[in-house]
Motif scaffolding. Sequence first.
Motif, PDB file in Angstrom:
ATOM      1  N   ALA A 133       6.870   1.649 -11.314  1.00 49.60           N
ATOM      2  CA  ALA A 133       7.930   2.585 -10.946  1.00 49.60           C
ATOM      3  C   ALA A 133       8.054   3.710 -11.971  1.00 49.60           C
ATOM      4  CB  ALA A 133       9.254   1.839 -10.817  1.00 49.60           C
ATOM      5  N   MET A 134       7.935   3.358 -13.243  1.00 48.64           N
ATOM      6  CA  MET A 134       8.039   4.367 -14.295  1.00 48.64           C
ATOM      7  C   MET A 134       6.882   5.362 -14.214  1.00 48.64           C
ATOM      8  SD  MET A 134       9.357   1.737 -17.252  1.00 48.64           S
ATOM      9  CE  MET A 134       9.653   2.859 -18.635  1.00 48.64           C
ATOM     10  N   GLN A 135       5.690   4.887 -13.835  1.00 49.80           N
ATOM     11  CA  GLN A 135       4.570   5.807 -13.650  1.00 49.80           C
ATOM     12  C   GLN A 135       4.855   6.836 -12.565  1.00 49.80           C
ATOM     13  OE1 GLN A 135       0.314   4.949 -13.986  1.00 49.80           O
ATOM     14  NE2 GLN A 135       0.901   2.817 -13.813  1.00 49.80           N
ATOM     15  N   LEU A 136       5.622   6.429 -11.557  1.00 45.27           N
ATOM     16  CA  LEU A 136       5.977   7.337 -10.470  1.00 45.27           C
ATOM     17  C   LEU A 136       7.252   8.117 -10.777  1.00 45.27           C
ATOM     18  CD1 LEU A 136       5.064   5.215  -7.313  1.00 45.27           C
ATOM     19  CD2 LEU A 136       3.853   7.181  -8.262  1.00 45.27           C
ATOM     20  N   GLU A 137       7.601   8.164 -12.073  1.00 42.22           N
ATOM     21  CA  GLU A 137       8.702   9.002 -12.571  1.00 42.22           C
ATOM     22  C   GLU A 137      10.056   8.607 -11.997  1.00 42.22           C
ATOM     23  OE1 GLU A 137       7.730  13.155 -12.222  1.00 42.22           O
ATOM     24  OE2 GLU A 137       5.733  12.881 -13.129  1.00 42.22           O
ATOM     25  N   GLY A 173       0.797  -1.222   0.000  1.00 42.80           N
ATOM     26  CA  GLY A 173       0.000   0.000   0.000  1.00 42.80           C
ATOM     27  C   GLY A 173       0.826   1.266   0.000  1.00 42.80           C
ATOM     28  N   ASP A 174       0.427   2.231   0.837  1.00 43.42           N
ATOM     29  CA  ASP A 174       1.077   3.537   0.862  1.00 43.42           C
ATOM     30  C   ASP A 174       2.556   3.430   1.192  1.00 43.42           C
ATOM     31  OD1 ASP A 174      -1.441   4.446   0.363  1.00 43.42           O
ATOM     32  OD2 ASP A 174      -1.634   5.668   2.178  1.00 43.42           O
ATOM     33  N   ALA A 175       2.919   2.473   2.067  1.00 42.06           N
ATOM     34  CA  ALA A 175       4.332   2.332   2.447  1.00 42.06           C
ATOM     35  C   ALA A 175       5.184   1.964   1.236  1.00 42.06           C
ATOM     36  CB  ALA A 175       4.479   1.282   3.539  1.00 42.06           C
ATOM     37  N   LEU A 176       4.657   1.067   0.400  1.00 44.57           N
ATOM     38  CA  LEU A 176       5.392   0.671  -0.805  1.00 44.57           C
ATOM     39  C   LEU A 176       5.509   1.842  -1.767  1.00 44.57           C
ATOM     40  CD1 LEU A 176       6.735  -1.376  -2.692  1.00 44.57           C
ATOM     41  CD2 LEU A 176       4.441  -2.019  -3.486  1.00 44.57           C
ATOM     42  N   TRP A 177       4.374   2.488  -2.056  1.00 41.99           N
ATOM     43  CA  TRP A 177       4.412   3.554  -3.056  1.00 41.99           C
ATOM     44  C   TRP A 177       5.229   4.748  -2.582  1.00 41.99           C
ATOM     45  CZ3 TRP A 177       3.785   0.803  -6.800  1.00 41.99           C
ATOM     46  CH2 TRP A 177       2.746  -0.101  -6.934  1.00 41.99           C
ATOM     47  N   SER A 178       5.246   5.004  -1.283  1.00 44.05           N
ATOM     48  CA  SER A 178       6.093   6.079  -0.759  1.00 44.05           C
ATOM     49  C   SER A 178       7.568   5.755  -0.988  1.00 44.05           C
ATOM     50  CB  SER A 178       5.825   6.292   0.731  1.00 44.05           C
ATOM     51  OG  SER A 178       4.511   6.781   0.943  1.00 44.05           O
ATOM     52  N   ALA A 179       7.937   4.483  -0.763  1.00 43.66           N
ATOM     53  CA  ALA A 179       9.327   4.070  -0.976  1.00 43.66           C
ATOM     54  C   ALA A 179       9.708   4.169  -2.455  1.00 43.66           C
ATOM     55  CB  ALA A 179       9.535   2.652  -0.466  1.00 43.66           C
ATOM     56  N   VAL A 180       8.818   3.700  -3.328  1.00 41.93           N
ATOM     57  CA  VAL A 180       9.104   3.755  -4.765  1.00 41.93           C
ATOM     58  C   VAL A 180       9.152   5.209  -5.243  1.00 41.93           C
ATOM     59  CG1 VAL A 180       8.287   3.111  -7.068  1.00 41.93           C
ATOM     60  CG2 VAL A 180       8.061   1.492  -5.168  1.00 41.93           C
ATOM     61  N   GLY A 181       8.166   5.995  -4.819  1.00 41.56           N
ATOM     62  CA  GLY A 181       8.044   7.363  -5.322  1.00 41.56           C
ATOM     63  C   GLY A 181       9.113   8.320  -4.857  1.00 41.56           C
ATOM     64  N   SER A 182       9.912   7.927  -3.872  1.00 45.57           N
ATOM     65  CA  SER A 182      11.011   8.781  -3.420  1.00 45.57           C
ATOM     66  C   SER A 182      12.385   8.187  -3.727  1.00 45.57           C
ATOM     67  CB  SER A 182      10.890   9.043  -1.915  1.00 45.57           C
ATOM     68  OG  SER A 182      10.959   7.824  -1.194  1.00 45.57           O
ATOM     69  N   ALA A 183      12.420   7.014  -4.333  1.00 51.83           N
ATOM     70  CA  ALA A 183      13.699   6.363  -4.647  1.00 51.83           C
ATOM     71  C   ALA A 183      14.477   7.175  -5.676  1.00 51.83           C
ATOM     72  CB  ALA A 183      13.460   4.951  -5.163  1.00 51.83           C
ATOM     73  N   LYS A 184      15.778   7.140  -5.541  1.00 50.90           N
ATOM     74  CA  LYS A 184      16.629   7.811  -6.534  1.00 50.90           C
ATOM     75  C   LYS A 184      16.431   7.175  -7.904  1.00 50.90           C
ATOM     76  CE  LYS A 184      20.574   8.975  -4.873  1.00 50.90           C
ATOM     77  NZ  LYS A 184      20.399  10.448  -4.713  1.00 50.90           N
TER      78      LYS A 184
END
Length: 413
Positions: free
Chosen positions: A322-326, A292-303
Motif C-alpha cells: 500500500a505504501m508503494q502505491l502512495e 490482481g488488477d482489481a485489488l491494486w486498483s482498489a488499493v491505489g485509489s483508496a483514501k
Amino acid sequence: MPNLLSMNSYHYRRGGSDVVYFDHAALFEEKGWNNTFFSMHHPNNVDTPDSRHFVSLVDYEFAQTPVQKARTALASIYNREARAKARQLLAGRQFDIAHAHCIYHHLTPSVFDVFNEAGVPIVLTAHDLKLACPAYKMMNSNGICEECKGGNLLNTVRNRCIKGSLAASSVVAAEAMLHRFLKSYRRNVTKIVAPSRFYRTKLIEWGWEEDRVIYIPNFAKEVDSRFTAGHTGNILYFGRLSEEKGLATLIRASARSGVAVDIAGTGPEREDLETLIAQVQAPVRLLGRLDGDALWSAVGSAKAVVLPSEWYENAPMSALEAMQLERPMIGADIGGIPELIRDSGGGLVIPSADASALADALSQIEAMPQERLAQMGQSAARYVRREFSRDRYFQRMDELYRECLRAPGGRKA
C-alpha cells in the motif's frame, strides 16, 4: 555456484511467509545461486522437480480417522520422515546455506541437526514469534499473552492458546517442550533474521542472543505505478478476515465516526463481521476477495489503508504494498506496524483495540485535504522504495550468508 536450500512447510503462496519463501529463492537464483526447495506435499503445491524429495502431507484438515489424527499429531511434533528425507537430500548434494522459513508443525525442527552435523549453516527467518512462544501469534482468546516468558510452557495448555482447544494446545506445548529439551533451535540455528525491529527486540527479550538475531526487512516487489491514483476511494483494509486483525474494532470505529470503510479479503470471521455491521449500522462494505488488477486498483485509489491489528504483526506485506502505491496508513501501535509508519512519516498511529481512537483517526483522514494525503503517501512510498528494495535485501542477506560461511564449521562457498 553456491547452493541454497530453501525450506518451508507449504510450497504454494498460502500467506506472507510463503511469498517470502518463493521470492527469496527467485532473487538468489537471479543473483547466481543454485536453489533447491524442501517442503511437504500438498494438493495446492506449485509444480517443481524438487518435489521428489518432499515429505508426506501433515495436516489435520486431511486427517479423518482417529489413527490418522494421532499420526498427524506425532508428525507435527517431530517429523521422522522429514529427518530421513533431509539425510537423503544431503547424500546426493552439498549445500552452502539452509534457509528455513515456517517449518514447525510440518517439517519440524527434526531436520536441523541433520544439516548442522553436515556443516551446513542454518539461517531462519522469524516470520512470527514461534521461536519465543509456543503459540506463534503470542496471543489467546483473551488477547496478547506472554505468560510463557517465565519458562512454564504449560501455560499454553492452561490458557488453551491454540484455537481455544485443549487438544491442540497440548500438542503444541508438547512440541515446544520437546524441542526445548533437544535444543533444536538453540543448538542448530546459526542466525535468525527478524524482518522488523520489534521482532528482534521481542526475541532478545525472550532470551535470544543479540548477535544471533539480525534485523533484515523483507523486500517488497514493485507494484505497477499505473495503479497509483488520487485519494477518491474509501478508507480500505485488505487482508485476511481473522480475529487478530482487529476488524471488529474497525467496524465499531466506522459506526462511531460515520466514515465509510471498505474491507477486502476472505477468512473465518466473514459471517461474524457481516452480523456486526448490521448490528451497529456501520457504513462498511465487505468486498470479498480481490486479486490482481482489481485489488491494486482498489488499493491505489483508496483514501488511506488501515491496519487495526490486535496482535504482534511483523512487517505486513500489505502495508509495504500500500505504501508503494502512495497510500497514507492508519496503523495500530502494535508489533512492527508503528515503526513503518513513524519512520516513513506516512500516516497515523493509534492505540490497538481502541475503537474511539480509531474513529478519530478515520475522521482525521476523511477531513484531510487531498494535498496532505498525497504528501503523506509520497513520503511512505519513498521510504519503502529505499529501505525495502530487492537490491537492499539481497545485499544484507548475502552479507549474512557470507558471515555464516566464515564461521567455524561453515561450508566455504
